[in-house]
Scaffold this motif. Structure first.
Motif, short mmCIF file in Angstrom:
data_model
loop_
_atom_site.label_atom_id
_atom_site.label_comp_id
_atom_site.label_asym_id
_atom_site.label_seq_id
_atom_site.Cartn_x
_atom_site.Cartn_y
_atom_site.Cartn_z
N ASN A 85 0.42 -2.23 -5.02
CA ASN A 85 1.36 -1.20 -5.44
C ASN A 85 1.26 -1.02 -6.95
N TYR A 126 0.80 -1.23 0.00
CA TYR A 126 0.00 0.00 0.00
C TYR A 126 0.84 1.28 0.00
N ASN A 127 1.91 1.30 -0.77
CA ASN A 127 2.79 2.47 -0.79
C ASN A 127 3.06 3.03 -2.18
#
Length: 69
Positions: free
Chosen positions: A34, A10-11
């Motif tokens: 991602n 989740y970055n």
């Protein structure tokens, strides 16, 4: 390095750096949700120790043939 758990989830990560293969004791690698399109061929070097790999929900376009061997 003695790192055993790495979570990129989740970055909005766009790629996994090839140097991850230098983490010889890595057991869990999470990179869910991602923007990763390719898996570095060096990741296969982690096969002896990596027990959990999560790349779900990435727009993967290429998987190195060596992953299937």
């Amino acid at each position: 390095a003695s790192l055993q758990y790495l979570d990129f989830s989740y970055n909005r990560v766009e790629f996994l750096p090839a140097m991850i293969a230098d983490l010889k004791l890595l057991r869990m690698l999470y990179a869910r949700d991602n923007l990763i399109q390719m898996i570095p061929v060096q990741l296969i070097d982690l096969a002896p120790t990596l027990v959990d790999l999560d790349l779900e929900d990435n727009p993967l376009q290429a998987v190195p043939p060596s992953v299937y061997q």
